[in-house]
Each structure stands twice: as structure tokens, then as C-alpha cells.
Design a protein around this motif. Structure first.
Motif, short mmCIF file in Angstrom:
data_model
loop_
_atom_site.label_atom_id
_atom_site.label_comp_id
_atom_site.label_asym_id
_atom_site.label_seq_id
_atom_site.Cartn_x
_atom_site.Cartn_y
_atom_site.Cartn_z
N HIS A 66 0.64 -1.08 0.19
CA HIS A 66 -0.07 0.01 0.16
C HIS A 66 0.72 1.14 -0.08
CE1 HIS A 66 -3.28 -2.62 0.89
NE2 HIS A 66 -3.96 -2.04 0.84
N GLY A 67 2.18 0.96 -0.25
CA GLY A 67 3.03 2.05 -0.17
C GLY A 67 3.39 2.78 0.97
N LEU A 68 3.32 4.18 1.49
CA LEU A 68 3.65 4.71 2.77
C LEU A 68 2.61 4.58 3.62
CD1 LEU A 68 6.37 7.38 1.58
CD2 LEU A 68 6.77 5.09 2.84
N VAL A 69 2.54 3.97 4.64
CA VAL A 69 1.56 3.81 5.63
C VAL A 69 2.02 4.32 6.97
CG1 VAL A 69 -0.41 2.48 6.64
CG2 VAL A 69 0.38 2.25 4.20
N SER A 70 1.48 5.30 7.51
CA SER A 70 2.07 5.73 9.18
C SER A 70 1.51 4.47 9.98
CB SER A 70 1.37 6.99 9.44
OG SER A 70 -0.24 6.69 9.51
N PRO A 71 2.05 4.44 11.09
CA PRO A 71 1.71 3.48 12.01
C PRO A 71 0.19 3.48 12.36
CG PRO A 71 4.13 4.24 12.65
CD PRO A 71 3.19 5.03 11.32
N ALA A 72 -0.29 4.82 12.22
CA ALA A 72 -1.52 5.26 12.78
C ALA A 72 -2.56 4.52 11.83
CB ALA A 72 -1.94 6.42 12.87
N GLY A 73 -1.93 4.08 10.53
CA GLY A 73 -2.92 3.27 9.53
C GLY A 73 -3.07 1.90 9.55
N VAL A 74 -2.01 1.41 10.18
CA VAL A 74 -1.67 -0.10 9.98
C VAL A 74 -3.06 -0.77 10.56
CG1 VAL A 74 -0.26 -1.82 10.82
CG2 VAL A 74 0.71 0.25 10.16
N ASP A 75 -3.54 -0.42 11.51
CA ASP A 75 -4.77 -1.16 11.94
C ASP A 75 -5.86 -1.59 10.82
OD1 ASP A 75 -3.83 -1.22 14.56
OD2 ASP A 75 -4.81 0.34 15.42
N THR A 76 -5.86 -0.74 9.78
CA THR A 76 -6.87 -0.96 8.88
C THR A 76 -6.47 -1.87 7.99
OG1 THR A 76 -5.96 0.80 7.32
CG2 THR A 76 -7.75 1.61 8.96
N LEU A 77 -4.92 -2.41 7.86
CA LEU A 77 -4.74 -3.54 7.04
C LEU A 77 -4.53 -4.75 7.71
CD1 LEU A 77 -2.06 -1.48 5.21
CD2 LEU A 77 -4.17 -1.73 4.55
N ILE A 78 -5.00 -4.69 8.82
CA ILE A 78 -4.97 -6.08 9.89
C ILE A 78 -6.07 -7.06 9.61
CG2 ILE A 78 -5.10 -7.23 12.11
CD1 ILE A 78 -3.55 -4.73 12.97
N LYS A 79 -5.75 -8.28 9.23
CA LYS A 79 -6.76 -9.17 8.76
C LYS A 79 -6.85 -10.51 9.72
CE LYS A 79 -6.25 -8.43 3.60
NZ LYS A 79 -6.25 -9.23 2.52
N THR A 80 -5.99 -10.71 10.62
CA THR A 80 -6.07 -11.86 11.44
C THR A 80 -5.83 -11.55 12.87
OG1 THR A 80 -3.81 -12.62 11.19
CG2 THR A 80 -5.13 -13.46 9.46
N PRO A 81 -6.31 -12.24 13.73
CA PRO A 81 -6.02 -12.13 15.17
C PRO A 81 -4.42 -12.13 15.47
CG PRO A 81 -7.76 -13.73 14.91
CD PRO A 81 -7.48 -13.41 13.59
N ALA A 82 -3.76 -12.89 14.63
CA ALA A 82 -2.29 -13.13 14.88
C ALA A 82 -1.69 -11.70 14.36
CB ALA A 82 -1.90 -14.38 14.15
N GLU A 83 -2.16 -11.38 13.37
CA GLU A 83 -1.54 -9.98 13.05
C GLU A 83 -1.79 -8.91 14.05
OE1 GLU A 83 -1.72 -10.95 7.96
OE2 GLU A 83 -3.04 -9.02 8.93
N LYS A 84 -3.06 -8.89 14.52
CA LYS A 84 -3.52 -7.93 15.50
C LYS A 84 -2.35 -8.02 16.79
CE LYS A 84 -7.11 -6.13 18.12
NZ LYS A 84 -8.48 -6.46 18.58
N HIS A 85 -2.16 -9.24 17.11
CA HIS A 85 -1.26 -9.46 18.11
C HIS A 85 -0.01 -8.96 17.94
CE1 HIS A 85 0.59 -11.16 21.71
NE2 HIS A 85 1.32 -12.04 20.89
N ALA A 86 0.70 -9.33 16.57
CA ALA A 86 2.19 -9.01 16.15
C ALA A 86 1.96 -7.44 16.32
CB ALA A 86 2.21 -9.28 14.88
N TRP A 87 1.11 -6.79 15.81
CA TRP A 87 1.31 -5.27 15.95
C TRP A 87 1.05 -4.67 17.11
CZ3 TRP A 87 3.38 -1.90 13.26
CH2 TRP A 87 2.74 -0.42 13.53
N ALA A 88 0.33 -5.46 17.98
CA ALA A 88 0.17 -5.07 19.50
C ALA A 88 1.76 -4.99 20.05
CB ALA A 88 -0.71 -5.69 20.16
N LEU A 89 2.56 -5.90 19.77
CA LEU A 89 3.65 -6.08 20.41
C LEU A 89 4.86 -4.87 19.54
CD1 LEU A 89 4.39 -9.96 20.21
CD2 LEU A 89 3.87 -8.71 22.03
N THR A 90 4.50 -4.67 18.60
CA THR A 90 5.30 -3.98 17.55
C THR A 90 5.10 -2.24 17.79
OG1 THR A 90 5.63 -5.68 16.18
CG2 THR A 90 6.24 -3.61 15.47
#
Length: 234
Positions: A66-90
Motif C-alpha cells: 500500500h506504499g507509505l502507511v503511517s503506524p496509525a493506519g496499520v490497524d486498517t490493514l490487519i486481517k487476522t488475530p495473529a496479525e493484530k497480536h504482532a502489531w500490538a507487540l510492535t
């Protein structure tokens, strides 16, 4: 408010750790100059950053698509619980670094490079676009100061027989430079021959080790005492 993010990565968490002694000296000196309010500490050995996994990689690739995405916009690209957990750690790690005016890293040399605990942190905060302004493409770490306190059991400095074995300094310089930190804002302080006082066959280097440690302490104190121009008294 001036802020300092202090990272320790030595697996040796006792008072014998030279890297921890030197980062503690920096932190004490810095707080005496700037006050305690902007200080944050993270012990990467006591509270390890999890290594990357499939979810992190999948989310990171999607962000790059998606090109340059700010950290604030990453949530909209999360598709799975595992990805949500990975982003919560990051995301908290990224936020800590983005908010810091100075990053202090205690980095003992392990097998000619950095400790695995520090590498795990580096891998995770290196999420695509984490430090890039999506509107301008500029680095958000412009102006950030990085101070690396490196301790080595042997001698790996310029002119030593094992100078080429130091994969720590060029790696960290390249990594933070790629993230947008100016080369003049990346400072390395090294204490060498730290094992001379323990290992019999290095006993002849004890004087050199003491001199190196004294020089490192003096440099650490000077760096931590420096006020940014914005804080300087007119």
C-alpha cells in the motif's frame, strides 16, 4: 521536553556488566541535567522482544503493497488475530523510539556482533514505514541522537589486529543511517579488553583495559551532559 530512551541488551544482568555500568552512568548524568520526566528504560534481556513471525511478515508485506502507511493506519490493514497480536507487540516499541530525542543502547559485543536481544528489537521496530512521514517521505528520525555504548572482551578498535572482526559498529551505523539518523548523530563509545581482569592470558592488557574504561566513562559523561541547542541558555 527532552527525552531519552535507554536500552540495555547485556544478558549479564548483574553489576558486573560493564555495558550496564556505562549506560547507567549515562542515564544518571542525563537525568541530572534534564530531569527525570523524559526518561524511559527498557531491559531487552529481562523483558525480551519476541522474534518475528509469519503474522509480522504478512502484515509488513501488506503495508508495503500500500506504499507509505503511517503506524496509525496499520490497524486498517490487519486481517487476522495473529496479525493484530504482532502489531500490538510492535507499535509501542516504534512509538517509544519515535518519541525519543536520544536513544541510548548498551551493546556488548557477542560473537563479533550485537546480542540477540538487541537484534530482536531492531527487527521489530524496523517495520515498513515506521519512521517515514507518509506525506513527505522524510525520515521521522531526523535530529534523533543515537549513542551506542559498546563493550568488548578483546580489542577491535581502529589499528588493532581484529579491527575487521567488528561487525557491530558498521551494522548499527548502517541500520540507523538507513532509518534516517544523520551519521554525525550516531556516536559510539567503546570500552575494550573488558575480560583482561578475569582471563589469565589477558592479564598483560589490564592497564590498557583500565585506560579504555576510564576514557569511556569520561566520554559517556560528556555526551550525557550536553544540552541541545534548544535548551541552551541565551
Amino acid at each position: 521536553m527532552t527525552s531519552l530512551l535507554h536500552l540495555d541488551s547485556s544478558a549479564h544482568r548483574s553489576g558486573e556488566s560493564v555495558s550496564r555500568q556505562l549506560t547507567a552512568l549515562f542515564a544518571r548524568t542525563w537525568r541530572a541535567v534534564h530531569g527525570p520526566a523524559g526518561y524511559r528504560y527498557r531491559d531487552l534481556a529481562a523483558d525480551p522482544v519476541p522474534p518475528l513471525d509469519t503474522a509480522y511478515c504478512s502484515l509488513g508485506r501488506r503495508v508495503e503493497q500500500h506504499g507509505l502507511v503511517s503506524p496509525a493506519g496499520v490497524d486498517t490493514l490487519i486481517k487476522t488475530p495473529a496479525e493484530k497480536h504482532a502489531w500490538a507487540l510492535t507499535s509501542p516499541l516504534i512509538a517509544e523510539l519515535r518519541e525519543a530525542d536520544t536513544l541510548l543502547i548498551g551493546a556488548p559485543m557477542y560473537n563479533y556482533s550485537v546480542p540477540a536481544s538487541l537484534k530482536a528489537w531492531i527487527d521489530r521496530v524496523g517495520f515498513p514505514g515506521a519512521f517515514t512521514d507518509p506525506d513527505t517521505g522524510d525520515s521521522l528520525l531526523q535530529g534523533t541522537k543515537v549513542v551506542v555504548i559498546s563493550t568488548r572482551g578483546g580489542a577491535y578498535g581502529p589499528g588493532t589486529p581484529r579491527e575487521a572482526w567488528d561487525f557491530q559498529t558498521p551494522y548499527l551505523r548502517a541500520y540507523f543511517g538507513k532509518q534516517g539518523v544523520a551519521q554525525e548523530d550516531i556516536r559510539f563509545v567503546s570500552a575494550e579488553m573488558t575480560m583482561a581482569g578475569l582471563v589469565p592470558h589477558l592479564a598483560r592488557f589490564r592497564s590498557s583495559a583500565a585506560s579504555s574504561l576510564a576514557a569511556a566513562r569520561a566520554e559517556v559523561t560528556a555526551l550525557a551532559s550536553t544540552r541541545p541547542e534548544t535548551e541552551a541558555t541565551p
